[in-house]
Design an enzyme around this catalytic site. Structure first.
Site, PDB file in Angstrom:
ATOM      1  N   VAL A  51      10.973   1.890  -1.577  1.00 49.65           N
ATOM      2  CA  VAL A  51      11.574   1.949  -2.915  1.00 49.65           C
ATOM      3  C   VAL A  51      13.083   1.847  -2.765  1.00 49.65           C
ATOM      4  O   VAL A  51      13.685   2.575  -1.967  1.00 49.65           O
ATOM      5  CB  VAL A  51      11.200   3.262  -3.635  1.00 49.65           C
ATOM      6  CG1 VAL A  51      11.764   3.266  -5.052  1.00 49.65           C
ATOM      7  CG2 VAL A  51       9.684   3.443  -3.666  1.00 49.65           C
ATOM      8  N   GLY A  81      13.418   5.775  -1.147  1.00 42.36           N
ATOM      9  CA  GLY A  81      12.120   6.397  -0.882  1.00 42.36           C
ATOM     10  C   GLY A  81      11.234   5.448  -0.108  1.00 42.36           C
ATOM     11  O   GLY A  81      11.465   4.244  -0.075  1.00 42.36           O
ATOM     12  N   ASP A 141      -2.415  11.927  -7.341  1.00 44.22           N
ATOM     13  CA  ASP A 141      -1.383  12.363  -6.392  1.00 44.22           C
ATOM     14  C   ASP A 141      -0.271  13.108  -7.130  1.00 44.22           C
ATOM     15  O   ASP A 141       0.917  12.861  -6.918  1.00 44.22           O
ATOM     16  CB  ASP A 141      -0.813  11.166  -5.634  1.00 44.22           C
ATOM     17  CG  ASP A 141      -0.025  11.587  -4.389  1.00 44.22           C
ATOM     18  OD1 ASP A 141      -0.273  12.706  -3.883  1.00 44.22           O
ATOM     19  OD2 ASP A 141       0.835  10.815  -3.934  1.00 44.22           O
ATOM     20  N   GLY A 200       6.888   5.070   1.472  1.00 40.51           N
ATOM     21  CA  GLY A 200       5.534   5.577   1.650  1.00 40.51           C
ATOM     22  C   GLY A 200       4.838   4.767   2.720  1.00 40.51           C
ATOM     23  O   GLY A 200       5.448   3.914   3.385  1.00 40.51           O
ATOM     24  N   GLY A 201       3.541   5.004   2.887  1.00 44.96           N
ATOM     25  CA  GLY A 201       2.805   4.325   3.934  1.00 44.96           C
ATOM     26  C   GLY A 201       2.697   2.834   3.717  1.00 44.96           C
ATOM     27  O   GLY A 201       2.578   2.068   4.670  1.00 44.96           O
TER      28      GLY A 201
END
Length: 751
Positions: A134, A127, A248, A129-130
């Protein structure tokens, strides 16, 4: 919904483990080819999330090698997972094109699969994100155990937030590290799978619906989603009670563990009530109006963001999982984040009848509850996540299920008279022909139990056992009917003792007949409430061996061990209870009292050794006393942060502060030192709080035994002379009630 849920969870976990090994074995292979691997291992194609992992691994390696790939064309190579894979690739492309979309520094050199970072070997990326990546990783220092390692490129408060959240439905944290070259924050978490609630969503006509069933506890798809929603609400309520707001909530942030639990993850954007951030992140389609107003520059402060913000995102999540679509269309939103927030706000302000659409899928009360979460005004949303969880769980009862059948076929019932007749006849036929008699009596017992009619509950469970002798749930709940009845305040002592004895005999029979944790724990509880703590401790231990482990069991076992003078073992179990549930009052009280005794015993042993000239032995006891005292002081901070206040807990804290004052004097302070003054202030504050909660002021006299110089403190003397309003401080129980946990395990009986 994905096919992963149609096969046993252990097969899915084995497939994911195989893919991890394959990726690790090919970590230096620039020509990584997912199609070739799937041809070589065709059995992996049964697991869509595994196919996505392999395809994404190939995509990332080719992009890292400088190759430009058209996402649509690449996704078409994997038709079975084209939709979720394309969504993942679109996110990947957006983050590459907008590296500062969430405040990320540009040009950051992220580690890649195969690298070693701070004692972890990165197996594969799962994974991104910004501002984080992960990885599935192996922790070398612990035998290469599989973990999830989240690498953040900036100072990160997520670990601190997760560290204070210990809940069965929140992903826990193993450890946190900070690496300065390059500047990373590393958050290590257990690996419990990669399937999320987002994997249940498919576009088009194949979307979720109440007629679809999954092989996960023999539930329908809708019942499965409602049950997971209730678990998610439990996690949110736990966080909200500690003033932590996730900010979120969305399907991809709800992990489905291999044991079936829903686990809330990714607290990176979370806020705390006492620490307001001026940066609002999140995922636009799931954002509440108050979040969008901040992004659209309609609000200058985040003060409007609270627990109801999470309830809105929860409502969007449930709506999408139940209907297969988001409440508002997002495909035409502006690329500019602020402008998109304006557009979504306009859509949210318009009037919508979400309840009517949801009632096509779920019961009206659940539809009403989810629709309330989607209210534009936070004041119109439910009061708490606990309220929503309660409503969702009602949907899962047998009576509610029969009512939903009638509701779904209400078009057939054309008049009030016909409705009444059909309800009676359908319900009667259902009871008599569809549900066996023993289950009918069992359900009647459950209803009586919930209403507090313990005598009727006992009779109903007895009737169920007359018709089905091998019925573990009914036998144990019959015993609990008696034990719960014995606790009623209007029951006289003789009747209460007779009820406890009856419960004990039933539990003893169940313990011999069924080798399960519930029977052992129930027998232990009856013994504990009869005062037979040594025997109770043995059966609590047996319950743990049989797999029943929670904060109440740990507390009760710890308390029984105290009475058996096994203090060190008791310390371990009481600490475990607080670790499982930091808000558990009874464990805090028992642990503070135990540590006070241990400090006093060690101090007395040190004095005796000094008198005998055995200085080495004395130093050992002094060290032990100091250790237990410091642990008690640390625990008081934890207790005040999480546990509900009570006079007895503050009184226990005051005793610890008195010992700290005494220790300062024993260490050579003649009075008035900074340390002693600090503990005096803490003691006075604890005493004042306890008295305000109806602790008798005369009880403060007992503190003079521990710290005689308190007699000279004028504020202490004023507290002793406090004129108190009538009333008594409710005492803390020493034994926690395990019934809610046992009931939760016994309340569901497969047809």
């Amino acid at each position: 919904m994905t096919a992963d849920l149609a096969v046993p969870a252990r097969q899915s976990a084995a497939a994911k483990a195989m893919v991890s090994e394959i990726i690790a074995d090919h970590r230096s292979d620039a020509s990584f080819d997912a199609t070739s691997i799937l041809d070589k291992h065709p059995e992996l194609q049964e697991f869509p999330s595994v196919v996505v992992d392999l395809a994404y691994e190939e995509f990332c390696r080719r992009v890292d090698n400088g190759e430009w790939i058209e996402p649509d064309e690449f996704a078409r190579r994997f038709p079975a997972v084209a939709a979720p894979l394309l969504k993942l690739l679109e996110v990947h492309a957006f983050l590459d094109e907008n590296p500062d979309a969430f405040g990320t520094a540009t040009g950051f050199d992220w580690p890649k699969a195969g690298a070693e970072v701070a004692g972890f070997r990165l197996v594969r990326e799962i994974g991104r994100g910004g501002f984080s990546r992960v990885f599935l990783a192996q922790e070398k220092a612990l035998g290469n155990r599989q973990v999830v390692l989240k690498i953040c490129n900036q100072a990160n408060e997520e670990a601190a937030r997760l560290g204070q959240l210990n809940h069965p439905h929140i992903v826990p944290v193993h450890s946190v590290q900070f690496d300065t070259l390059p500047p990373f924050t590393l958050i290590c978490m257990p690996f419990v799978g990669t399937t999320t609630m987002a994997d249940l969503i498919r576009d088009g006509d194949d979307g979720p619906g109440p007629s679809k069933s999954i092989d996960w506890g023999r539930e329908t798809y809708v019942d499965f989603i409602v049950r997971k929603g209730a678990e998610l609400c439990d996690a949110l309520n736990y966080a909200h009670r500690r003033n932590v707001y996730h900010c979120d909530v969305k399907p991809s942030n709800v992990l489905l563990a291999t044991d079936g639990r829903a686990l809330l993850l990714d607290f990176n954007l979370a806020m705390q009530h006492d620490h307001r951030s001026q940066v609002v992140g999140g995922t636009l389609p799931y954002m509440a109006p108050e979040q969008l107003q901040f992004l659209a520059a309609h609000a200058r402060s985040t003060s409007a963001i609270d627990h109801r913000t999470d309830l809105y995102a929860f409502g969007v999540t449930m709506f999408q999982l139940l209907t297969g679509r988001l409440p508002y269309p997002t495909e035409h939103l502006d690329q500019n984040r602020s402008e998109a927030a304006h557009q979504l706000l306009d859509l949210q302000r318009a009037s919508h009848d979400w309840r009517k659409e949801l009632e096509q899928v779920v019961s009206p009360p659940v539809a009403r509850s989810i629709a309330a979460c989607l209210a534009f005004d936070p004041q119109d949303r439910p009061d708490s996540a606990a309220v929503v969880a309660q409503e969702l769980r009602r949907h899962l009862t047998m009576v509610a299920r029969s009512g939903r059948w009638i509701h779904a076929h209400r078009a057939l019932l054309s008049s009030a008279a016909v409705i009444l007749l059909m309800v009676a006849s359908i319900f009667g036929v259902w009871l008599n022909s569809q549900v066996p008699a023993f289950l009918r009596h069992y359900q009647m017992g459950m209803v009586a139990l919930q209403q507090g009619d313990f005598a009727q509950a006992n009779q109903s469970f007895r009737n169920a056992l007359d018709r089905q002798q091998d019925f573990r749930e009914a036998l144990l709940l019959q015993g609990w009917s008696d034990l719960l009845a014995s606790r009623e305040p209007e029951i006289d002592l003789e009747t209460a003792n007779a009820l406890r004895d009856s419960a004990y005999r039933i539990f003893f029979r169940a313990c011999n007949q069924y080798k399960c944790g519930e029977s052992a724990a129930s027998l232990a509880q009856s013994l504990a409430e009869m005062g037979q703590l040594k025997d109770a401790g043995h059966h609590y231990e047996e319950a743990v061996k049989r797999g029943l482990w929670n904060a109440a069991i740990a507390n009760n076992l710890g308390f029984c061990l105290i009475r058996s003078e096994q203090e060190e073992a008791a310390l371990g179990f009481l600490n475990a209870a607080i670790g499982l549930d930091p808000s558990i009052q009874v464990a805090h009280g028992s642990l503070l009292r135990l540590r006070r005794i241990l400090v006093q015993d060690a101090t007395a042993s040190a004095r005796q050794a000094n008198r005998r000239g055995m200085r080495t032995v004395a130093m050992k006891h002094e060290s032990s006393a100091a250790k237990h005292l410091q642990e008690a002081l640390d625990q008081i901070q934890l207790m005040r942060q999480f546990a509900p206040p009570s006079a007895e807990l503050e009184w226990a804290a005051a005793n610890i502060f008195a010992l700290a004052i005494s220790a300062e004097r024993s260490n050579g302070t003649n009075g008035g030192g900074d340390g002693e003054c600090e503990w005096q202030e803490q003691l006075l504050a604890a005493c004042e709080m306890a008295i305000n909660m109806n602790l008798p002021p005369e009880q403060l006299e007992e503190l003079l035994v521990l710290a005689p110089r308190l007699r000279d403190l004028e504020p202490f003397q004023r507290l002793r002379q406090t004129i108190q309003t009538p009333g008594e401080a409710p005492p803390l129980e020493r034994i926690a009630d395990i019934f809610p946990e046992v009931y939760g395990r016994l309340a569901i009986v497969e047809h």
